[in-house]
Design a protein around this motif. Structure first.
Motif, PDB file in Angstrom:
ATOM      1  N   ASP A 149     -22.164  -5.933  -9.374  1.00 48.89           N
ATOM      2  CA  ASP A 149     -23.115  -5.748 -10.760  1.00 48.89           C
ATOM      3  C   ASP A 149     -21.256  -5.265 -11.125  1.00 48.89           C
ATOM      4  OD1 ASP A 149     -22.798  -3.316  -9.187  1.00 48.89           O
ATOM      5  OD2 ASP A 149     -23.731  -2.117 -10.334  1.00 48.89           O
ATOM      6  N   TYR A 150     -20.272  -4.494 -10.803  1.00 47.98           N
ATOM      7  CA  TYR A 150     -19.082  -4.996 -11.658  1.00 47.98           C
ATOM      8  C   TYR A 150     -18.691  -6.306 -11.198  1.00 47.98           C
ATOM      9  CZ  TYR A 150     -13.886  -3.947 -12.197  1.00 47.98           C
ATOM     10  OH  TYR A 150     -12.494  -4.178 -11.739  1.00 47.98           O
ATOM     11  N   ASP A 193     -12.089   0.194 -18.355  1.00 48.44           N
ATOM     12  CA  ASP A 193     -13.051  -0.559 -18.226  1.00 48.44           C
ATOM     13  C   ASP A 193     -13.135  -1.142 -17.151  1.00 48.44           C
ATOM     14  OD1 ASP A 193     -14.429  -1.840 -20.120  1.00 48.44           O
ATOM     15  OD2 ASP A 193     -12.937  -3.235 -21.024  1.00 48.44           O
ATOM     16  N   LEU A 194     -11.645  -1.251 -16.378  1.00 50.01           N
ATOM     17  CA  LEU A 194     -12.305  -2.117 -15.093  1.00 50.01           C
ATOM     18  C   LEU A 194     -12.028  -1.623 -13.772  1.00 50.01           C
ATOM     19  CD1 LEU A 194      -9.699  -5.388 -15.561  1.00 50.01           C
ATOM     20  CD2 LEU A 194     -12.178  -4.803 -16.070  1.00 50.01           C
ATOM     21  N   GLY A 195     -11.723  -0.338 -14.203  1.00 50.27           N
ATOM     22  CA  GLY A 195     -11.807   0.817 -12.954  1.00 50.27           C
ATOM     23  C   GLY A 195     -10.329   0.319 -12.604  1.00 50.27           C
ATOM     24  N   ARG A 196      -9.784   0.009 -12.987  1.00 50.52           N
ATOM     25  CA  ARG A 196      -8.593  -0.434 -12.107  1.00 50.52           C
ATOM     26  C   ARG A 196      -7.221   0.589 -12.458  1.00 50.52           C
ATOM     27  NH1 ARG A 196      -7.046  -5.070  -9.384  1.00 50.52           N
ATOM     28  NH2 ARG A 196      -8.507  -6.039  -9.961  1.00 50.52           N
ATOM     29  N   ARG A 207     -18.769   5.080 -15.128  1.00 47.28           N
ATOM     30  CA  ARG A 207     -19.901   4.518 -15.729  1.00 47.28           C
ATOM     31  C   ARG A 207     -20.556   5.814 -15.705  1.00 47.28           C
ATOM     32  NH1 ARG A 207     -17.211   1.354 -17.001  1.00 47.28           N
ATOM     33  NH2 ARG A 207     -16.006   3.432 -17.929  1.00 47.28           N
ATOM     34  N   THR A 256     -11.513   0.874  -4.791  1.00 47.15           N
ATOM     35  CA  THR A 256     -10.701  -0.194  -5.305  1.00 47.15           C
ATOM     36  C   THR A 256     -11.396  -0.028  -6.677  1.00 47.15           C
ATOM     37  OG1 THR A 256     -13.566  -0.209  -4.430  1.00 47.15           O
ATOM     38  CG2 THR A 256     -11.798  -1.347  -2.703  1.00 47.15           C
ATOM     39  N   PRO A 257     -11.630  -0.742  -7.618  1.00 44.29           N
ATOM     40  CA  PRO A 257     -12.160  -0.780  -9.099  1.00 44.29           C
ATOM     41  C   PRO A 257     -13.594  -0.866  -8.938  1.00 44.29           C
ATOM     42  CG  PRO A 257     -10.600  -3.005  -8.217  1.00 44.29           C
ATOM     43  CD  PRO A 257     -10.397  -2.591  -7.402  1.00 44.29           C
ATOM     44  N   ASP A 258     -13.986  -1.822  -8.524  1.00 41.80           N
ATOM     45  CA  ASP A 258     -15.627  -1.208  -8.710  1.00 41.80           C
ATOM     46  C   ASP A 258     -15.831   0.147  -7.647  1.00 41.80           C
ATOM     47  OD1 ASP A 258     -14.622  -1.830  -5.537  1.00 41.80           O
ATOM     48  OD2 ASP A 258     -16.672  -2.918  -5.129  1.00 41.80           O
ATOM     49  N   GLY A 266      -4.055  -7.964  -7.135  1.00 42.28           N
ATOM     50  CA  GLY A 266      -3.497  -8.733  -8.239  1.00 42.28           C
ATOM     51  C   GLY A 266      -3.078  -9.790  -7.842  1.00 42.28           C
ATOM     52  N   ALA A 267      -2.789 -10.103  -6.155  1.00 35.17           N
ATOM     53  CA  ALA A 267      -2.454 -11.371  -6.203  1.00 35.17           C
ATOM     54  C   ALA A 267      -2.637 -10.846  -4.419  1.00 35.17           C
ATOM     55  CB  ALA A 267      -0.934 -11.380  -5.662  1.00 35.17           C
ATOM     56  N   TRP A 276     -14.566   2.092 -11.350  1.00 34.87           N
ATOM     57  CA  TRP A 276     -15.617   1.838 -12.068  1.00 34.87           C
ATOM     58  C   TRP A 276     -16.757   2.389 -12.437  1.00 34.87           C
ATOM     59  CZ3 TRP A 276     -20.207  -1.739 -12.261  1.00 34.87           C
ATOM     60  CH2 TRP A 276     -20.935  -2.079 -13.119  1.00 34.87           C
ATOM     61  N   ARG A 277     -17.936   1.936 -11.118  1.00 35.84           N
ATOM     62  CA  ARG A 277     -18.820   2.949 -11.388  1.00 35.84           C
ATOM     63  C   ARG A 277     -19.684   4.717 -11.504  1.00 35.84           C
ATOM     64  NH1 ARG A 277     -22.197   0.700  -5.930  1.00 35.84           N
ATOM     65  NH2 ARG A 277     -23.196  -1.506  -7.086  1.00 35.84           N
ATOM     66  N   ARG A 294     -17.377  -8.691 -19.879  1.00 35.56           N
ATOM     67  CA  ARG A 294     -16.422  -8.276 -20.460  1.00 35.56           C
ATOM     68  C   ARG A 294     -15.254  -8.940 -21.548  1.00 35.56           C
ATOM     69  NH1 ARG A 294     -15.193  -3.947 -23.219  1.00 35.56           N
ATOM     70  NH2 ARG A 294     -16.895  -2.891 -22.397  1.00 35.56           N
ATOM     71  N   VAL A 339       1.960  -7.104  -6.559  1.00 39.57           N
ATOM     72  CA  VAL A 339       2.086  -6.257  -8.045  1.00 39.57           C
ATOM     73  C   VAL A 339       2.054  -5.136  -7.842  1.00 39.57           C
ATOM     74  CG1 VAL A 339       0.486  -7.664  -9.327  1.00 39.57           C
ATOM     75  CG2 VAL A 339       0.982  -9.271  -7.968  1.00 39.57           C
ATOM     76  N   GLU A 340       0.817  -4.265  -7.043  1.00 40.48           N
ATOM     77  CA  GLU A 340       0.206  -3.200  -7.536  1.00 40.48           C
ATOM     78  C   GLU A 340       1.178  -1.949  -7.074  1.00 40.48           C
ATOM     79  OE1 GLU A 340      -2.001  -5.022  -5.077  1.00 40.48           O
ATOM     80  OE2 GLU A 340      -2.694  -5.772  -7.320  1.00 40.48           O
ATOM     81  N   LEU A 380     -15.817  -7.247  -3.763  1.00 36.23           N
ATOM     82  CA  LEU A 380     -16.348  -6.235  -4.971  1.00 36.23           C
ATOM     83  C   LEU A 380     -17.869  -6.762  -5.107  1.00 36.23           C
ATOM     84  CD1 LEU A 380     -13.350  -7.714  -7.031  1.00 36.23           C
ATOM     85  CD2 LEU A 380     -13.516  -5.158  -5.167  1.00 36.23           C
ATOM     86  N   LEU A 381     -18.203  -5.130  -5.641  1.00 34.27           N
ATOM     87  CA  LEU A 381     -19.624  -4.897  -6.145  1.00 34.27           C
ATOM     88  C   LEU A 381     -20.096  -5.839  -6.204  1.00 34.27           C
ATOM     89  CD1 LEU A 381     -19.477  -1.049  -5.965  1.00 34.27           C
ATOM     90  CD2 LEU A 381     -20.992  -2.325  -4.133  1.00 34.27           C
ATOM     91  N   HIS A 438     -20.236  -7.530 -15.011  1.00 35.39           N
ATOM     92  CA  HIS A 438     -19.806  -6.645 -16.170  1.00 35.39           C
ATOM     93  C   HIS A 438     -18.014  -7.163 -16.396  1.00 35.39           C
ATOM     94  CE1 HIS A 438     -18.015  -2.929 -17.715  1.00 35.39           C
ATOM     95  NE2 HIS A 438     -16.434  -3.117 -17.013  1.00 35.39           N
ATOM     96  N   VAL A 439     -17.473  -7.625 -15.505  1.00 32.14           N
ATOM     97  CA  VAL A 439     -15.760  -8.164 -15.750  1.00 32.14           C
ATOM     98  C   VAL A 439     -15.584  -8.956 -16.466  1.00 32.14           C
ATOM     99  CG1 VAL A 439     -13.616  -8.314 -14.652  1.00 32.14           C
ATOM    100  CG2 VAL A 439     -14.944  -5.890 -14.270  1.00 32.14           C
TER     101      VAL A 439
END
Lengths: 772, 339
Positions: B304-305, A625-628, A753, A744-746, B228-229, A749-750, B312, A690-691, B301-302, B308-309
């Motif tokens: 559209d993302y 959902d978040l691409g992460r 999709r 990257t998450p974006d 995350g940070a 995510w793309r 969401r 965190v990652e 970040l993009l 979306h988030v």
């Protein structure tokens, strides 16, 4: 022998660093010290028309203003590609290049004066794309590029029947990889303190990985004989290759000191460190693998184009490494490589941890994963089928000695419960594997004249009974001081506390080529062992004089020299006996690398007296959902031979995984044209804590026959496998192949999709042949 | 990078601080925790010669979570850790926790976060970088680098604290030249939508405290950031809800990290007051809020993302409220996430 080697000894300099007592270059001051500031070019490619300096000269507190014309001689870490100058001469080649420098009584005064320097530029065409640099250009970045191109280096190598392999293969897979540049992001920014004194001597303290190369560059550019130049390396807060070249600011500080007769310190800002860069090359490549119907690799074909930025740095080596370091750990009967490195008007690329091997390793391991899927084989089984054996030679004539890659793969497979997870986890969760292979030091020195060993270590012991180690090897945080202390203490059979490592000082330490190419443990370690054995012989001889027993019977243990029949004397008794007539004892040891490599052009590139091997498994969860991408755990099986200090090896593996995941998941030198958009740590985004996943280190290597106490490298080889292991796990989780970084998450995510629109997310097909 | 020289003033009272601000009008900034103003000074984004440090003024340190009064100098760490805040003003605690990293949160303040400078890729750079890029609308230039020929600045409101406080209906106490005033938090932000102004406080006026009235609201805060940070929001959303006898009497949504100021979605939520929260409300709200989000490409970040988030998060958080409501657990259950 007393078991210090192989034990989990904390860093000998840890207490100093943890308490804040350790001195880094920026902590150092000298009486009368001035502060330097560098004026940087706002243009990426331009002719310098004129410079107005007098306003800066008139600023209060200013002692000197210099330009590139003061010392225009070029330098570079490789003697064959000297194309950097301390400050721009005639034209600028990237935005952020130094054009002038100021020395003043305070950093503020220096900066104020620097702002007063007005430069008029005439813009030249800017080159941001190495593809354009490889074609015909209207303006050359460096005059020495061939024809009217901006190419810096081109490599063509071919071994075995490549055409035939691809013509007759049952399976061919192709990966087109694209990787942005990444940079070292060491915690300590570069800093230098230089002092030119009236006796025509120059002393330079610098945060460097390569005191010896800096020593040479200072001498050459400033035209001061080497014996009148002294380089001292204080503590270094991380290098990762970013302090592995002689750098312009180091020469500038020396030049300003010579000009003013006063000590001059320059501490770069974080932004300046980004412009200095010399980091991992932006890369585009096409990688092809051919295999027969049973999954035996038949051919490997690689075409790589790398963006060198505005200078050569280590780039000639990088161009080779992009190809040749991908030939292990697999048995490849035919290999073709075409590599090009183009100059562009961006900050220079250079060497960065796992130099030249990370991007190709990524695509290689992804390609093997693809091949396994085509063959409906478990990717572990496919790898197992193709590993190089120990004590063999690769297609490009690398001598392989110890090799525990099979044990690595078996260990990571067992510990990760691979057989119960691969293609069996629910959609969104996945597991992936990738292997690695890296040099334990470049076998060839950079300079051939005069010929001398790769590393020399001197020991000295005086009446106090403490052993002082003199070595030019640079501890840059990786722990080489601790390793050399362990080796010496082990051979001499004395407690670690009786050993001290002198600061790296070219006036007193013998030459070691530096901390790069993962050479220090192997090469300096061997030199240290020889030096300690030389010292021990002196003690044994003294023991014979005291006891009358033959010297060869004495073993060093627990601070004593013991011979059969309960003969035992303290090591100090022996030392004092040996010192009786000539005072403090000294010993020396050296490491010379063997003669390796073929007879073809570029044959020495990638040769090493030993290679590390790795097999990593990564487990991930993809938030669709978040691409992460959440990396849950990495099982890192690594063959560093015998780990001399397992705790330090684990630290190197964990740090490498952190750094590799940074490149995979977020880091990027982001450009608009030639303009670097994110020259700050906040915007560059290394991996946050965190990652960071859980890491299980599996040190399964066997002793290497030539490494000190059987050891091989552990500083760089642990990095490359983690990127493709995670990428292959992401494929297992959601069926998506990524061949462009970062994830990257974006962007993920793309891609998700698009994948959903094309029929939804699902697990890729399971293998027909299992891992056995 | 070094800051130009400045003089530091350390007043002991609000009156003294406001008087100093008046004396050095045009050449002064208030300094709270320093985590935003000082980097701005180092980068030459602010060129004032006087800084008025607010840390020595006792009144600004008021911290009374029982009465819902928080002085502007309240540290983000206190808001994050205080058990009463955590229980009564859930979204406030979540937002404080989601800001920066632990070390910064001990210095950073509530007031500083509410008034944090708007951010943009082309603005948050050194003086050298900006000059080499010939400036932008917000600093040193005449053209927007994000939207070509744009006549307004798109720099983004990047604080974490405004959305939850807006969703909870906070008011603020402000000390100006004409004395003390209390107004809705919304009024702190420029209605004009130009990122050049990070807030609408008149020069010399001082944010004294934030007041929250109703501790019985259900609230949530969710934040998107690159890692995350410790990154700034790339989009965040806060919700405050209360129902009496099954009917909404408080329903507010605020979005951060998308526009030049925090967006309060009152025109979307107000029509639902007096009605029960339902799936229909959730659907209609998510769709309407989505239409209000127009991020531009000036963060990591993009766009559209990011959009979306945020939508969401809104859907997930409202669904969580609905689920808890059916179990009558709405008062004290935390909601929100960092994605």
């Amino acid at each position: 022998m007393n078991g210090i080697v192989g034990s989990r000894v904390p860093l000998v300099d840890g207490p100093l660093k943890a308490s804040g007592s350790a001195l880094y270059t920026a902590d150092l001051t000298l009486p009368g010290m001035l502060h330097g500031a560098i004026v940087r070019s706002p243009e990426a490619h331009a002719r310098i028309v004129s410079m107005e300096l007098w306003r800066a000269m008139e600023e209060p507190g200013v002692s000197a203003v210099i330009t590139g014309d003061s010392y225009p001689r070029s330098f570079g870490v490789l003697p064959i590609t000297r194309d950097e100058t301390m400050l721009a001469v005639g034209k600028v080649r990237f935005r952020g290049e130094g054009v002038a420098a100021v020395a003043a009584t305070s950093p503020e005064a220096a900066q104020r004066a620097a702002r007063q320097i007005k430069v008029i530029y005439e813009r030249l065409p800017e080159y941001e794309d190495p593809e354009a640099s490889a074609a015909t250009v209207t303006e050359k970045i460096h005059a020495h590029s061939p024809g009217m191109t901006n190419l810096q280096k081109e490599v063509r190598q071919e071994f075995g029947p490549v055409e035939e392999a691809f013509r007759t293969a049952a399976h061919v897979v192709t990966v087109r990889g694209k990787f942005p540049g990444v940079t070292h992001a060491a915690l300590e920014p570069h800093a230098v303190l230089a002092h030119y004194t009236p006796d025509d001597r120059l002393t330079v303290w610098s945060s460097t990985q390569v005191p010896h190369y800096l020593h040479r560059a200072l001498s050459e550019v400033l035209d001061i004989p080497e014996h009148r130049v002294r380089v001292i390396k204080p503590e270094v807060g991380g290098g990762f290759g970013g302090k592995g070249d002689p750098m312009p600011h180091e020469i500038v500080a020396a030049a300003l000191s010579r000009e003013t007769g006063r000590p001059v310190r320059i501490v770069l800002s974080r932004e300046e460190v980004f412009y200095l860069n010399h980091g991992r090359h932006p890369t585009r490549h096409t990688l092809k693998l051919a295999a027969d119907a049973e999954g035996h690799l038949m051919g490997f074909d690689l075409d790589a184009l790398i963006d060198g930025g505005a200078a050569s740095s280590f780039g000639t080596v990088t161009t080779y490494y992009n190809g040749v370091l991908a030939t292990g750990p697999y048995r490849i009967p035919a290999f073709r490589y075409h590599g090009r490195r183009g100059y562009t008007n961006r900050p220079a690329s250079g060497a960065m941890r796992a130099h030249g091997s990370v991007n190709t390793r990524y695509s290689m391991e992804v390609a093997i994963d693809m091949l396994a899927e085509e063959l409906r084989m478990d990717p572990m089984a496919l790898r197992m089928r193709n590993f190089l054996s120990p004590h063999t030679t690769t297609i490009n004539e690398f001598r392989i000695t110890s090799n525990s890659v099979v044990r690595c793969l078996e260990a990571s497979r067992a510990r990760s419960s691979w057989d119960t997870k691969y293609r069996k986890l629910p959609v969104g969760r996945g597991i992936g594997v990738a292997c690695g292979f890296f040099i334990s030091g470049s076998n060839s020195p950079i300079h051939f004249t005069p010929p001398f060993p790769q590393s020399t270590v001197h020991l000295k012991i005086d009446v106090d009974g403490g052993v002082t180690i003199h070595s030019g090897a640079s501890d840059i945080g990786q722990g080489s001081k601790t390793i050399v202390s362990q080796i010496v203490a082990e051979v001499l059979g004395i407690p670690l506390a009786r050993v001290r490592v002198a600061a790296v000082d070219t006036d007193s330490a013998p030459v070691d080529l530096g901390s790069y190419s993962s050479r220090v443990t192997f090469m300096m370690g061997n030199a240290a062992r020889c030096a300690a054995e030389d010292m021990l012989r002196q003690w044994q001889k003294a023991a014979e004089e005291i006891t009358g027993r033959p010297s060869a019977e004495f073993r060093a243990h627990d601070g004593r020299l013991e011979a059969p029949g309960n003969i035992s004397i303290s090591y100090l008794e022996a030392v004092h006996q040996a010192m009786r007539h000539h005072g403090a004892l000294q010993s020396s040891g050296a490491y010379e690398s063997p003669s390796l490599g073929g007879k073809f052009k570029g044959a020495r590139a990638g040769t090493s007296p030993a290679y590390s091997f790795a097999a990593y498994v990564a487990e991930v969860e993809v938030d669709v959902d978040l691409g992460r991408i959440h990396v849950k755990k990495v099982w890192a099986a690594f063959d560093c031979g015998r780990p001399l200090n397992p705790m330090l090896v684990e630290g190197q593996i964990e740090g490498s995984i952190h750094m590799g995941l940074g490149q995979l998941l977020g880091e990027e030198m982001r450009y608009r044209g030639t303009r670097l958009m994110n020259p700050s740590l906040l915007e560059y985004r290394t991996l946050s804590p965190v990652e960071m996943p859980e890491v299980e280190c599996l040190l399964v290597g066997e002793e290497d026959p030539e490494g000190p106490f059987g050891a091989k490298e552990a500083g760089e080889g642990p990095l490359p496998p983690v990127l493709p292991a995670v990428a292959n796990a992401v494929y297992d989780a959601v069926g998506l192949r990524f061949t462009e970084l970062p994830l990257t998450p974006d962007r993920v995510w793309r891609a998700l999709r698009q994948k959903e629109r094309g029929g939804g997310l699902q697990k890729p097909p399971a293998p027909k042949v299992d891992a056995r | 990078m070094l800051a130009d020289p400045f003089e530091l003033h350390e007043p002991a009272s609000i009156a003294e601080a406001v008087a100093l601000a008046k004396r050095y009008c045009g050449d002064v900034r208030f300094l709270a925790g320093g985590t935003d103003v000082l980097p701005g000074l180092f980068r030459g984004l602010h060129t004032v010669r006087h800084l008025i440090y607010l840390g020595r003024i006792p009144e600004l340190h008021v911290f009374d979570p029982i009465r819902g009064v928080f002085g502007a100098q309240t540290s983000m760490a206190s808001l994050e850790r205080d058990p009463v805040v955590r229980q009564r003003f859930v979204a406030v605690s979540l937002a404080a926790h989601a800001a920066a990293g632990p070390a910064l949160r001990t210095s950073a303040t509530l007031g500083g976060n509410l008034l944090v400078d708007t951010r943009c890729t082309f603005y948050d750079q050194s003086r050298f970088w900006r000059e080499a890029n010939e400036g932008c609308l917000k600093a040193d230039g005449t053209e927007c680098r994000v939207v070509s020929q744009g006549s307004r600045c798109y720099a983004v409101y990047s604080g974490d604290m405004a959305p939850p406080l807006l969703a909870l209906g906070a008011t603020v106490d402000i000390e100006g030249l004409e004395g003390r005033d209390s107004k809705p938090l919304e009024d702190l932000y420029s209605p004009g939508g130009d990122g050049r102004l990070s807030h609408a406080l008149p020069e010399g006026a001082l944010l004294v405290a934030v007041r929250l009235r109703d501790p019985n609201l259900w609230s949530s805060y969710s934040k998107l950031r690159a890692r995350g940070a410790p990154d700034f929001p790339e989009g965040s959303i806060a919700i405050g809800i209360h129902e009496t006898d099954g009917r909404l009497d408080h329903f507010r949504i605020a979005v951060g990290g998308i526009d030049t100021r925090p967006l309060v979605m009152n025109e979307i939520t107000r029509p639902w007051l007096g009605k029960p929260m339902s799936d229909e409300v959730v659907e209609a709200t998510v769709e309407s809020v989505g239409r209000r989000l127009h991020p531009v490409a000036n963060t990591a970040l993009l766009t559209d993302y990011r959009k979306h988030v945020v939508t969401r998060f809104l859907r997930t958080d409202l669904a969580r409220y609905l689920a808890l409501r059916s179990k009558e657990l709405t008062s004290s259950t935390p909601a929100g996430r960092v994605g």
